[in-house]
Scaffold this active site. Structure first.
Site: not given
Ligand code: ADP
Ligand code: ADP
Ligand code: MG
Length: 702
Positions: A116, A200, A235, A328
């Site tokens: 990130k 952040e 989250h 992806r």
């Molecule tokens: P991940 O890799 O686990 O998906 P993200 O950076 O996409 O991590 O953050 C996951 C979720 O956390 C976001 O969809 C949002 O709801 C919350 N989030 C992330 N960053 C912030 C932020 N700076 N302020 C508030 N909520 C946040």
């Molecule tokens: P998004 O695609 O919106 O980021 P998620 O972060 O919840 O949603 O989905 C991705 C996550 O799903 C992966 O990081 C992993 O933790 C989980 N995952 C991986 N393989 C599988 C699978 N075959 N079926 C369901 N979930 C999986």
């Protein structure tokens, strides 16, 4: 085009990829672990190769085995799905080195977006607006804290290598920073093997809006509009929809172009998602949530102040900030397919085989509105504790397969993507997602009605799921009015948790009606043959003992001379009338009518109706005679998993509700709390130990 591909995944996404491949006359090879030997994804592919043990590290993450399987079966390309190896640049490179096509972006793009912090540095250069914060490489705790103080609290510490909502800590004030940093780093090193963090600004009530982008190997890019994934718990996404309510054409174009700029900056190829944190438009004198600056701001769509007791209007789309890029296919990609008519997996296959993007930006249109609900094996009323078990009943609403992505041409507005069948087991080894339910409508209102109906028709018995919870969320006033932000579930908590849709009287009436119908089928209708009936004043009476939401309850049934039935439950009494029909049992009691389907599992009755689903347990007193009450003082694991830490040691005095231990299961952490006051007598496991469900973890004297 490829003749044969290998799908390096399991569950619904493996099944979903296989369907498109079949439609395109591409043969498919599944890979599977011990636990998945009879899984649905194995049966929907043309061939399957066993790659190892049940734990992901022994199978779905073993890329040398997967590459060998591709060679052995003659597959030309590998689709990684999501999760597992999908964002692993070494795997993408290993595929290329082995002469296989990785159906995804080049390894260099995965690497650029993988961390990130680094991706934020890159995006900064590409002119994409960022969530304000510190994403430098100097990781000294003193500097990080100084940066947090500069950014201003609250801040969010994020593991740079994090994902799936893990490795994040919100910090309210400077005094809490050091402890939060240490705990975030610990989680990051165990979960991701890398403890680098970024800091952040923590936005209070942001929306999560993401853009689907696509690139081809000729340098063309398009965006397939946005998805709103603001409804989250821990989250993690719960409901996703497209388009985002309140989105203006101008904002859509700006965000789309920013996302394409992000993809272009890393020479992206294939399907990707750029995630943004989005502010609500605030009234002119308000403070910008993300930046903390006062802004004059563009014209306001909504003039209601956020928070407080004021009912907010449907949310609007304000300033947006890059959060991360997922390199992806996304879990929620079907909502985009539903509104665009594009099969994103088909596009992935075409682009990976060297074809240009099938459509140009100006040929893409939004048709109607789509919502996806993630059906998970979990218990929302117990902090979303994941559940495992067998799908004894698994009934889906009338739906289409994902074969035709475009709802408007098939006329079927409900799609279910799943990787399980009735009788299958949800094991502790993988994700707790059972299925995805996707609905489409010409308007959001229409889609919402379909979602509610489809959830009502989804019947799962054998393990806890969030189906009823999803209905509550979809019906909550915030969601119904499109008043969306990441705090929605918290804000609406009062109508989402510990709710009862039917009430004791109707639940008991349904359970009794079902029992009488099945007795009629097996024993005949004669109440005198019943082992728990008795006679008084010439009429037969029968007492039923129940457990309802953990509380004892009872009902009394009277068989009247004319064959009619009278029921008494709590304060309600009156005739009980029921009959079985096509849609389920029609029941009338105490002025209420209900059409319900009742499934019995052990002593538990699962009642499903349009009004909602509930559970009531009819206790067979004869069967329990002589049983002693549950022992106190034992504390057992509520699910199979790994022990992360114990918060207490032998001799500690603990209070009811106090944290005793932390367990990790299905990629989430769960707190084990003391059921009563007492003293810890014995700690039976060590951190890192794997335990089975029901294992005794601690002994506590009470
Ligand atoms: P991940 O890799 O686990 O998906 P993200 O950076 O996409 O991590 O953050 C996951 C979720 O956390 C976001 O969809 C949002 O709801 C919350 N989030 C992330 N960053 C912030 C932020 N700076 N302020 C508030 N909520 C946040
Ligand atoms: P998004 O695609 O919106 O980021 P998620 O972060 O919840 O949603 O989905 C991705 C996550 O799903 C992966 O990081 C992993 O933790 C989980 N995952 C991986 N393989 C599988 C699978 N075959 N079926 C369901 N979930 C999986
Ligand atoms: Mg994310």
């Amino acid at each position: 085009m490829f003749k044969k591909i290998l799908i390096a995944n399991r569950g619904e996404i493996a099944c979903r990829v296989a369907v498109t491949a079949r439609r395109m006359a591409i043969k498919t090879v599944a890979v599977y672990s011990d636990a998945d030997a009879n899984a649905k994804h194995v049966s929907v592919c043309d061939e399957a190769v066993h790659i190892g043990g049940s734990a992901p590290k022994d199978s779905y993450l073993r890329w040398e085995k997967i590459i060998a399987a591709a060679h052995a079966t003659g597959a030309q390309a590998i689709h990684p799905g999501y999760g597992f190896l999908s964002e692993n640049e070494e795997f993408a490179q290993a595929c290329a080195d082995a002469g296989l096509v990785f159906i995804g972006p080049p390894a260099s793009a995965i690497k650029a977006m993988g961390l990130k912090a680094e991706s934020k540095r890159l995006m900064e250069k590409a002119g994409v607006p960022l969530v304000p914060g510190y994403h430098g490489s100097d990781q000294s705790p003193a500097l990080l804290k100084q940066e947090a103080d500069r950014i201003g609290y609250p801040v969010l510490i994020k593991a740079s290598a994090g994902g799936g909502g893990k490795g994040m800590r919100a910090v309210e004030k400077t005094e809490d920073f050091d402890a939060a940093l240490a705990s975030c780093k610990r989680e990051a090193i165990t979960s991701f093997g890398d403890d680098a963090v970024l800091v952040e600004k923590y936005a209070q009530r942001p929306r999560h809006i993401e853009i689907q982008v696509f690139g081809d190997s000729l340098g063309n890019y398009v965006y397939l509009f946005e998805r709103d994934c603001s409804v989250q718990r821990r989250h993690q996404k719960v409901l996703e929809e497209a388009p985002a309510p309140g989105m203006t054409e101008a904002m859509r174009q700006q965000m789309g172009e920013a996302a394409v700029a992000a993809a272009r900056a890393v020479n992206y190829v294939g399907a990707g998602t750029v995630e943004f944190i989005v502010e609500q438009h605030l009234p002119e004198d308000a403070t910008s949530e993300v930046t903390g600056e006062r802004r004059a701001g563009p014209p306001q769509a909504s003039s209601a102040p956020s928070g407080g007791s004021v009912v907010r209007e449907a949310t609007s789309v304000g300033a947006f900030y890059f959060m991360e890029m997922n390199t992806r296919l996304q879990v929620e990609h079907p909502v985009t397919e539903a509104i665009t008519g594009v099969d994103l997996v088909e596009w992935q296959l075409r682009v990976a085989s060297g074809e240009p993007l099938p459509l140009r930006q100006e040929q893409l249109r939004i048709d109607g509105h789509a919502i996806e609900a993630r059906i998970c094996a979990e218990n929302p009323d117990n902090d979303f504790l994941p559940a495992t078990g067998t799908l004894q009943v698994y009934q889906k609403p009338a739906c289409s397969n994902f074969e035709r992505a475009n709802f408007s041409t098939t006329g079927v507005a409900v799609r279910v993507d799943d990787g399980v069948r009735e009788g299958d087991t949800i094991s502790p080894f993988y994700d707790s997602m059972v299925a995805k339910l996707i609905v489409h409508g010409q308007t959001r209102e229409e889609a919402l009605v379909r979602l509610d109906d489809a959830l009502a028709q989804t019947r799962i018995v054998g393990l806890n799921t969030n189906v009823q919870f999803l209905r509550y969320v979809a019906r909550s006033s915030s969601f119904a009015q499109a008043n969306l932000d990441t705090a929605l579930i918290q804000r609406e908590g009062a109508v989402l948790f510990k709710q009862e849709p039917l009430g004791l009287a109707m639940a008991a009436a349904a359970a009794i009606a079902q029992a009488l119908l099945s007795e009629k089928a097996t024993e005949g209708a004669d109440p005198f043959s019943l082992r728990d009936g008795w006679q008084s004043h010439g009429v037969t009476r029968r007492r039923f003992e129940f457990e309802f939401h953990g509380e004892p309850a009872h009902a009394e049934l009277t068989y009247l001379h004319d064959g009619a039935l009278r029921l008494e439950v709590g304060k309600l009494s009156g005739p009980l009338v029921f009959s079985s029909g096509e849609q389920g049992m029609a029941i009338e009691f105490a002025g209420q009518r209900l059409t319900a389907a009742v499934y019995r599992q052990g002593e538990g009755d699962h009642v499903f109706s349009a009004r909602g689903a509930t559970q009531i347990t009819a206790i067979d007193l004869l069967a329990h005679a002589g049983e002693s009450h549950a022992e106190t003082g034992r504390l057992t694991a509520p699910m199979p998993g790994k022990l992360v830490s114990f918060a207490v040691k032998v001799g500690d005095r603990v209070q009811k509700g106090q944290t005793l231990a932390v367990m990790e299961a299905m990629k989430m952490e769960h707190t084990i709390a003391a059921p009563a006051d007492g003293v810890v007598q014995e700690v039976l496991y060590a951190p890192g130990d794997q335990v089975t469900e029901g294992s005794e973890l601690l002994k506590i004297s009470v």
